[in-house]
Design a protein around this motif. Structure first.
Motif, mmCIF file in Angstrom:
data_model
loop_
_atom_site.group_PDB
_atom_site.id
_atom_site.type_symbol
_atom_site.label_atom_id
_atom_site.label_comp_id
_atom_site.label_asym_id
_atom_site.label_seq_id
_atom_site.Cartn_x
_atom_site.Cartn_y
_atom_site.Cartn_z
ATOM 1 N N PRO A 9 -142.127 6.990 33.072
ATOM 2 C CA PRO A 9 -143.442 6.410 33.325
ATOM 3 C C PRO A 9 -143.497 5.821 34.722
ATOM 4 C CG PRO A 9 -142.140 4.945 31.964
ATOM 5 C CD PRO A 9 -141.349 6.214 32.110
ATOM 6 N N PRO A 10 -144.666 5.714 35.298
ATOM 7 C CA PRO A 10 -144.762 5.261 36.680
ATOM 8 C C PRO A 10 -144.467 3.780 36.877
ATOM 9 C CG PRO A 10 -146.940 5.585 35.714
ATOM 10 C CD PRO A 10 -145.951 6.129 34.733
ATOM 11 N N SER A 11 -144.608 2.957 35.827
ATOM 12 C CA SER A 11 -144.505 1.510 36.019
ATOM 13 C C SER A 11 -143.067 1.013 36.079
ATOM 14 C CB SER A 11 -145.257 0.779 34.902
ATOM 15 O OG SER A 11 -144.772 1.193 33.633
ATOM 16 N N SER A 12 -142.258 1.299 35.075
ATOM 17 C CA SER A 12 -140.885 0.796 35.040
ATOM 18 C C SER A 12 -140.033 1.719 34.177
ATOM 19 C CB SER A 12 -140.849 -0.635 34.492
ATOM 20 O OG SER A 12 -141.423 -0.685 33.211
ATOM 21 N N PRO A 13 -138.702 1.671 34.346
ATOM 22 C CA PRO A 13 -137.827 2.581 33.599
ATOM 23 C C PRO A 13 -137.874 2.327 32.094
ATOM 24 C CG PRO A 13 -136.677 1.591 35.467
ATOM 25 C CD PRO A 13 -137.967 0.858 35.320
ATOM 26 N N LEU A 14 -137.603 3.370 31.340
ATOM 27 C CA LEU A 14 -137.496 3.247 29.892
ATOM 28 C C LEU A 14 -136.072 2.889 29.505
ATOM 29 C CD1 LEU A 14 -139.497 6.338 28.588
ATOM 30 C CD2 LEU A 14 -140.240 3.962 28.668
ATOM 31 N N ALA A 15 -135.955 2.145 28.411
ATOM 32 C CA ALA A 15 -134.640 1.839 27.846
ATOM 33 C C ALA A 15 -134.669 2.170 26.366
ATOM 34 C CB ALA A 15 -134.288 0.370 28.055
ATOM 35 N N ARG A 16 -133.670 2.910 25.921
ATOM 36 C CA ARG A 16 -133.526 3.190 24.496
ATOM 37 C C ARG A 16 -132.792 2.014 23.860
ATOM 38 N NH1 ARG A 16 -132.334 8.492 26.709
ATOM 39 N NH2 ARG A 16 -133.981 9.964 26.139
ATOM 40 N N VAL A 17 -133.453 1.359 22.930
ATOM 41 C CA VAL A 17 -132.926 0.125 22.349
ATOM 42 C C VAL A 17 -131.798 0.446 21.372
ATOM 43 C CG1 VAL A 17 -133.477 -1.922 20.987
ATOM 44 C CG2 VAL A 17 -135.152 -1.002 22.611
ATOM 45 N N VAL A 18 -130.679 -0.261 21.523
ATOM 46 C CA VAL A 18 -129.561 -0.144 20.590
ATOM 47 C C VAL A 18 -129.494 -1.388 19.699
ATOM 48 C CG1 VAL A 18 -127.065 0.146 20.354
ATOM 49 C CG2 VAL A 18 -128.287 1.323 22.195
ATOM 50 N N TYR A 19 -129.681 -2.567 20.293
ATOM 51 C CA TYR A 19 -129.722 -3.821 19.537
ATOM 52 C C TYR A 19 -130.937 -4.627 19.979
ATOM 53 C CZ TYR A 19 -124.876 -3.031 18.057
ATOM 54 O OH TYR A 19 -123.731 -2.509 17.510
ATOM 55 N N SER A 20 -131.562 -5.293 19.013
ATOM 56 C CA SER A 20 -132.667 -6.199 19.307
ATOM 57 C C SER A 20 -132.417 -7.508 18.572
ATOM 58 C CB SER A 20 -134.001 -5.597 18.861
ATOM 59 O OG SER A 20 -135.073 -6.476 19.137
ATOM 60 N N SER A 21 -132.510 -8.612 19.290
ATOM 61 C CA SER A 21 -132.225 -9.916 18.690
ATOM 62 C C SER A 21 -133.482 -10.538 18.096
ATOM 63 C CB SER A 21 -131.647 -10.866 19.743
ATOM 64 O OG SER A 21 -130.390 -10.426 20.185
ATOM 65 N N LEU A 22 -133.281 -11.304 17.032
ATOM 66 C CA LEU A 22 -134.367 -12.072 16.429
ATOM 67 C C LEU A 22 -134.355 -13.483 16.993
ATOM 68 C CD1 LEU A 22 -134.072 -9.701 14.344
ATOM 69 C CD2 LEU A 22 -134.751 -11.343 12.594
ATOM 70 N N ASN A 23 -135.548 -14.043 17.139
ATOM 71 C CA ASN A 23 -135.698 -15.429 17.555
ATOM 72 C C ASN A 23 -136.627 -16.137 16.575
ATOM 73 O OD1 ASN A 23 -134.312 -15.625 20.352
ATOM 74 N ND2 ASN A 23 -135.540 -13.774 20.517
ATOM 75 N N PHE A 24 -136.553 -17.471 16.556
ATOM 76 C CA PHE A 24 -137.400 -18.226 15.631
ATOM 77 C C PHE A 24 -138.878 -17.966 15.899
ATOM 78 C CE2 PHE A 24 -133.761 -20.969 14.420
ATOM 79 C CZ PHE A 24 -133.975 -20.958 13.049
ATOM 80 N N TYR A 293 -133.029 -14.453 6.434
ATOM 81 C CA TYR A 293 -131.788 -15.163 6.755
ATOM 82 C C TYR A 293 -131.997 -16.121 7.928
ATOM 83 C CZ TYR A 293 -126.926 -15.916 8.171
ATOM 84 O OH TYR A 293 -125.730 -16.489 8.530
ATOM 85 N N LEU A 294 -132.680 -15.654 8.964
ATOM 86 C CA LEU A 294 -132.936 -16.521 10.111
ATOM 87 C C LEU A 294 -133.814 -17.703 9.717
ATOM 88 C CD1 LEU A 294 -132.557 -16.968 13.153
ATOM 89 C CD2 LEU A 294 -134.597 -15.581 13.541
ATOM 90 N N ALA A 295 -134.759 -17.474 8.817
ATOM 91 C CA ALA A 295 -135.672 -18.540 8.399
ATOM 92 C C ALA A 295 -134.948 -19.662 7.665
ATOM 93 C CB ALA A 295 -136.779 -17.972 7.522
ATOM 94 N N THR A 296 -133.806 -19.357 7.041
ATOM 95 C CA THR A 296 -133.056 -20.393 6.323
ATOM 96 C C THR A 296 -132.289 -21.310 7.264
ATOM 97 O OG1 THR A 296 -131.064 -19.018 6.087
ATOM 98 C CG2 THR A 296 -132.754 -18.837 4.360
ATOM 99 N N ALA A 297 -132.149 -20.901 8.535
ATOM 100 C CA ALA A 297 -131.412 -21.683 9.544
ATOM 101 C C ALA A 297 -129.952 -21.891 9.154
ATOM 102 C CB ALA A 297 -132.099 -23.026 9.794
ATOM 103 N N LYS A 298 -129.390 -20.958 8.395
ATOM 104 C CA LYS A 298 -127.979 -21.055 8.020
ATOM 105 C C LYS A 298 -127.069 -20.325 9.008
ATOM 106 C CE LYS A 298 -128.908 -21.394 3.040
ATOM 107 N NZ LYS A 298 -128.714 -20.758 1.711
ATOM 108 N N HIS A 299 -127.663 -19.615 9.939
ATOM 109 C CA HIS A 299 -126.880 -18.782 10.848
ATOM 110 C C HIS A 299 -126.198 -19.626 11.924
ATOM 111 C CE1 HIS A 299 -130.533 -19.559 13.065
ATOM 112 N NE2 HIS A 299 -129.957 -19.110 14.165
ATOM 113 N N ILE A 300 -125.220 -19.027 12.560
ATOM 114 C CA ILE A 300 -124.568 -19.600 13.738
ATOM 115 C C ILE A 300 -124.662 -18.565 14.848
ATOM 116 C CG2 ILE A 300 -122.353 -20.292 14.739
ATOM 117 C CD1 ILE A 300 -121.599 -21.504 12.068
ATOM 118 N N GLY A 301 -125.187 -18.969 15.989
ATOM 119 C CA GLY A 301 -125.349 -18.025 17.090
ATOM 120 C C GLY A 301 -126.634 -17.235 16.949
#
Length: 376
Positions: A9-24, A293-301
């Motif tokens: 695409p003309p705007s910016s390079p494409l990246a094929r996603v391998v991992y995507s992180s969740l945030n609150f 799982y993330l909603a329970t706030a039991k995770h670390i990292g």
């Protein structure tokens, strides 16, 4: 109609996603605690708002990690031209997915909104969360005295094993406001120079009271902002500063600061100050379990979604996904009968997918107020 995204695409390079992180933020949007409009006014992006950071491989084979305005929970994304970072050889793509958002938040807090110095003291809430772990690591590296809070004994034990230099007497409870007493006792009533806050309501108020005179409050939570919670002006008689740290705003309004953050983060990656965080990995088809799982706030990292089974086999995606249609903004589109109900809806559908050259034909022209409203 033209789609999907082209390979170059003309705007910016494409990246094929391998991992995507969740945030609150993703959890709060998905559960309705925050509105989509809070973070994104672009109607095209509103169709795919979840996800803020990713790691993957570009079409040229380069391993990258980065942040985009929205929509990183996808198979392919358009990388941001400024905030796309090369992944060092000693870091896996799984580890890389834990770095962009948390460290951007931390560095925006400490070096853009404020200026931390060796010998300062800081209270960092939710010390075993992604931002908490990153903030503690950076503060210890820069010579600050760190106070933090956690919700369980297990998380306290983890912190002490993960950061041997952390003072065990400087760890409080994030489930109530007892940390206020801890701070007053440990600082002989003075308070701390900085607070990095993600707690809400009465805990936010207690956190402000933990500040020393002339202290700086760095708010990274959004719940109280959305609720329009009140803040007593008497706090400011002590000369404190209150800053809202909104990383998503940097992508919309403060692009020059992104370049500065990019340089700071790459410098500290090379110094070894910035390190990946512990991860809990869910497969892409387990996205609902990941959110719960993330909603329970039991995770670390960090909680991470694995989009592809094999990062070397980028053509295969082990999940069913919803294809998206994009329109080439340089091409023209004609809708016969475009001022009718269906025609106006189709025009809207095309526009939010990138169409910028659109002709609506009609035998009678604009005759109704609703047509005039939609054309405007």
């Amino acid at each position: 109609m033209v789609g999907p995204l082209s390979e170059q695409p003309p705007s910016s390079p494409l990246a094929r996603v391998v991992y995507s992180s969740l945030n609150f933020k993703d959890v709060m949007i998905a559960t309705g605690r925050l509105t989509v409009e809070t973070f994104c006014t672009d109607r095209l992006q509103q169709e795919c708002i979840l996800g803020f950071e990713y790691s993957g491989v570009t079409t040229t084979g380069k391993r990258v990690m980065g942040i985009i305005g929205a929509g990183s929970m996808a198979t392919i994304v358009e990388s941001d031209p400024i905030f796309t970072l090369d992944v060092p050889d000693n870091i896996s793509l799984e580890q890389a997915a834990t770095i962009p958002t948390v460290y951007t938040t931390v560095y925006a807090s400490f070096f853009v909104c404020a200026q931390i110095r060796k010998g300062n003291s800081i209270l960092i809430h939710a010390g075993t969360g992604g931002v908490g772990l990153a903030a503690i690591r950076v503060c210890l590296a820069y010579g600050l005295e760190v106070f933090t809070t956690v919700s369980t004994k297990e998380k306290r034990d983890f912190l002490l094993s993960y950061f041997p230099d952390l003072n065990p007497h400087n760890i409080g409870n994030s489930r109530d406001i007892s940390f206020e007493t801890l701070i007053k006792e440990r600082t002989n009533g003075r308070g701390v120079d900085f607070v990095l806050n993600s707690l809400s309501e009465e805990k936010l108020q207690a956190s402000i009271r933990c500040l020393a005179r002339g202290g700086h409050f760095l708010e990274i939570g959004k719940y109280d902002m959305m609720k329009d919670s009140k803040l007593a002006m008497t706090f400011f008689q002590r000369g404190i500063t209150f800053s809202a740290v909104l990383v998503d705003l940097l992508f919309q309004e403060k692009r020059d600061l992104l370049l500065e953050l990019h340089k700071l983060i790459m410098k500290d990656i090379s110094k070894g100050i910035i390190q990946p965080l512990p991860t809990t990995v869910f497969q892409a088809h387990e996205i609902e379990q990941a959110f719960r799982y993330l909603a329970t706030a039991k995770h670390i990292g960090k909680v991470v979604l694995k989009i592809r089974d094999n990062e070397d086999d980028l053509a295969s995606v082990p999940i069913s996904y919803l294809p998206r249609v994009y329109c080439n903004p340089e091409q023209s589109f004609v809708i016969a009968g475009g001022l009718g109900g269906f025609g106006l809806e189709l025009a809207d559908w095309l526009i939010i997918r990138g169409c910028r050259k659109l002709l609506l034909s009609s035998s009678r022209g604009i005759t109704k107020p609703y047509q005039q409203y939609r054309i405007k």
